[in-house]
Design a protein around this motif. Sequence first.
Motif, PDB file in Angstrom:
ATOM      1  N   UNK A 274      30.495  -4.043 -51.858  1.00 26.26           N
ATOM      2  CA  UNK A 274      31.833  -4.205 -52.428  1.00 26.26           C
ATOM      3  C   UNK A 274      32.217  -5.681 -52.504  1.00 26.26           C
ATOM      4  N   UNK A 275      31.893  -6.431 -51.466  1.00 23.54           N
ATOM      5  CA  UNK A 275      32.208  -7.865 -51.463  1.00 23.54           C
ATOM      6  C   UNK A 275      31.418  -8.586 -52.553  1.00 23.54           C
ATOM      7  N   UNK A 276      30.159  -8.219 -52.729  1.00 27.34           N
ATOM      8  CA  UNK A 276      29.335  -8.824 -53.773  1.00 27.34           C
ATOM      9  C   UNK A 276      29.944  -8.548 -55.144  1.00 27.34           C
ATOM     10  N   UNK A 277      30.427  -7.338 -55.372  1.00 29.24           N
ATOM     11  CA  UNK A 277      31.065  -6.988 -56.645  1.00 29.24           C
ATOM     12  C   UNK A 277      32.298  -7.865 -56.860  1.00 29.24           C
ATOM     13  N   UNK A 278      33.118  -8.047 -55.830  1.00 25.43           N
ATOM     14  CA  UNK A 278      34.306  -8.907 -55.934  1.00 25.43           C
ATOM     15  C   UNK A 278      33.925 -10.347 -56.277  1.00 25.43           C
ATOM     16  N   UNK A 279      32.937 -10.862 -55.571  1.00 23.78           N
ATOM     17  CA  UNK A 279      32.497 -12.241 -55.816  1.00 23.78           C
ATOM     18  C   UNK A 279      31.979 -12.383 -57.242  1.00 23.78           C
ATOM     19  N   UNK A 280      31.201 -11.417 -57.693  1.00 27.08           N
ATOM     20  CA  UNK A 280      30.647 -11.478 -59.040  1.00 27.08           C
ATOM     21  C   UNK A 280      31.741 -11.421 -60.101  1.00 27.08           C
ATOM     22  N   UNK A 281      32.807 -10.664 -59.834  1.00 29.27           N
ATOM     23  CA  UNK A 281      33.924 -10.630 -60.777  1.00 29.27           C
ATOM     24  C   UNK A 281      34.527 -12.024 -60.919  1.00 29.27           C
ATOM     25  N   UNK A 282      34.689 -12.733 -59.795  1.00 27.11           N
ATOM     26  CA  UNK A 282      35.227 -14.089 -59.847  1.00 27.11           C
ATOM     27  C   UNK A 282      34.255 -15.032 -60.560  1.00 27.11           C
ATOM     28  N   UNK A 283      32.961 -14.878 -60.299  1.00 25.85           N
ATOM     29  CA  UNK A 283      31.958 -15.688 -60.992  1.00 25.85           C
ATOM     30  C   UNK A 283      32.058 -15.471 -62.496  1.00 25.85           C
ATOM     31  N   UNK A 284      32.229 -14.225 -62.923  1.00 26.12           N
ATOM     32  CA  UNK A 284      32.353 -13.927 -64.353  1.00 26.12           C
ATOM     33  C   UNK A 284      33.593 -14.584 -64.942  1.00 26.12           C
ATOM     34  N   UNK A 285      34.699 -14.596 -64.200  1.00 24.07           N
ATOM     35  CA  UNK A 285      35.913 -15.284 -64.661  1.00 24.07           C
ATOM     36  C   UNK A 285      35.646 -16.777 -64.831  1.00 24.07           C
ATOM     37  N   UNK A 286      34.979 -17.375 -63.862  1.00 23.20           N
ATOM     38  CA  UNK A 286      34.650 -18.800 -63.929  1.00 23.20           C
ATOM     39  C   UNK A 286      33.742 -19.072 -65.121  1.00 23.20           C
ATOM     40  N   UNK A 287      32.741 -18.213 -65.338  1.00 21.99           N
ATOM     41  CA  UNK A 287      31.839 -18.379 -66.477  1.00 21.99           C
ATOM     42  C   UNK A 287      32.610 -18.357 -67.793  1.00 21.99           C
ATOM     43  N   UNK A 288      33.560 -17.414 -67.927  1.00 26.03           N
ATOM     44  CA  UNK A 288      34.358 -17.347 -69.158  1.00 26.03           C
ATOM     45  C   UNK A 288      35.148 -18.642 -69.350  1.00 26.03           C
ATOM     46  N   UNK A 289      35.743 -19.145 -68.268  1.00 25.12           N
ATOM     47  CA  UNK A 289      36.515 -20.391 -68.357  1.00 25.12           C
ATOM     48  C   UNK A 289      35.608 -21.567 -68.721  1.00 25.12           C
ATOM     49  N   UNK A 290      34.429 -21.629 -68.115  1.00 24.16           N
ATOM     50  CA  UNK A 290      33.493 -22.714 -68.427  1.00 24.16           C
ATOM     51  C   UNK A 290      33.084 -22.682 -69.894  1.00 24.16           C
ATOM     52  N   UNK A 291      32.835 -21.501 -70.411  1.00 26.62           N
ATOM     53  CA  UNK A 291      32.441 -21.374 -71.815  1.00 26.62           C
ATOM     54  C   UNK A 291      33.574 -21.852 -72.721  1.00 26.62           C
ATOM     55  N   UNK A 292      34.791 -21.421 -72.424  1.00 30.11           N
ATOM     56  CA  UNK A 292      35.943 -21.855 -73.232  1.00 30.11           C
ATOM     57  C   UNK A 292      36.116 -23.367 -73.162  1.00 30.11           C
ATOM     58  N   UNK A 293      36.012 -23.932 -71.968  1.00 29.38           N
ATOM     59  CA  UNK A 293      36.155 -25.378 -71.807  1.00 29.38           C
ATOM     60  C   UNK A 293      35.030 -26.129 -72.500  1.00 29.38           C
ATOM     61  N   UNK A 294      33.818 -25.618 -72.399  1.00 32.12           N
ATOM     62  CA  UNK A 294      32.670 -26.225 -73.082  1.00 32.12           C
ATOM     63  C   UNK A 294      32.935 -26.305 -74.587  1.00 32.12           C
TER      64      UNK A 294
END
Length: 130
Positions: free
Chosen positions: A53-73
């Motif tokens: 469950x913790x891994x799923x939570x962390x991965x959700x945050x990683x996915x949010x960061x990835x989306x932000x990085x792509x937009x910023x890029x």
Amino acid sequence: MMTDVVESNGSLTRPEAGRPGPGAPGSPVDGPSGADDARPEAGTGTPEPAAAARIVEIRERIDEIDRALIELWQERARLSQEVGVTRMASGGTRLVLSREREILERFRAALGADGTQLALLLLRAGRGPL
């Protein structure tokens, strides 16, 4: 057709003839419903439910960061391209090497060798290949 499977421990296995491999519909890893999340460890690499469950939570945050990085890029590349077009339209040069060196040094100082590589990719996205 046989497909090699890399287990979570790094070992290489081959499904037996006539039996579906891990992840195939109806296989033990896939579960009886055919859903990949039939067991807690599906996709997380751990059978411990709290850790999964913790891994799923962390991965959700990683996915949010990835989306932000792509937009910023993408925004950075557009802005950099606009700078180049504006500079050249006013009679300036295609590149300002001192600016590129400044960016490379900023990323290198913050992130080391990987930062240099990241900066090179960012610069290329904005100005194209040299």
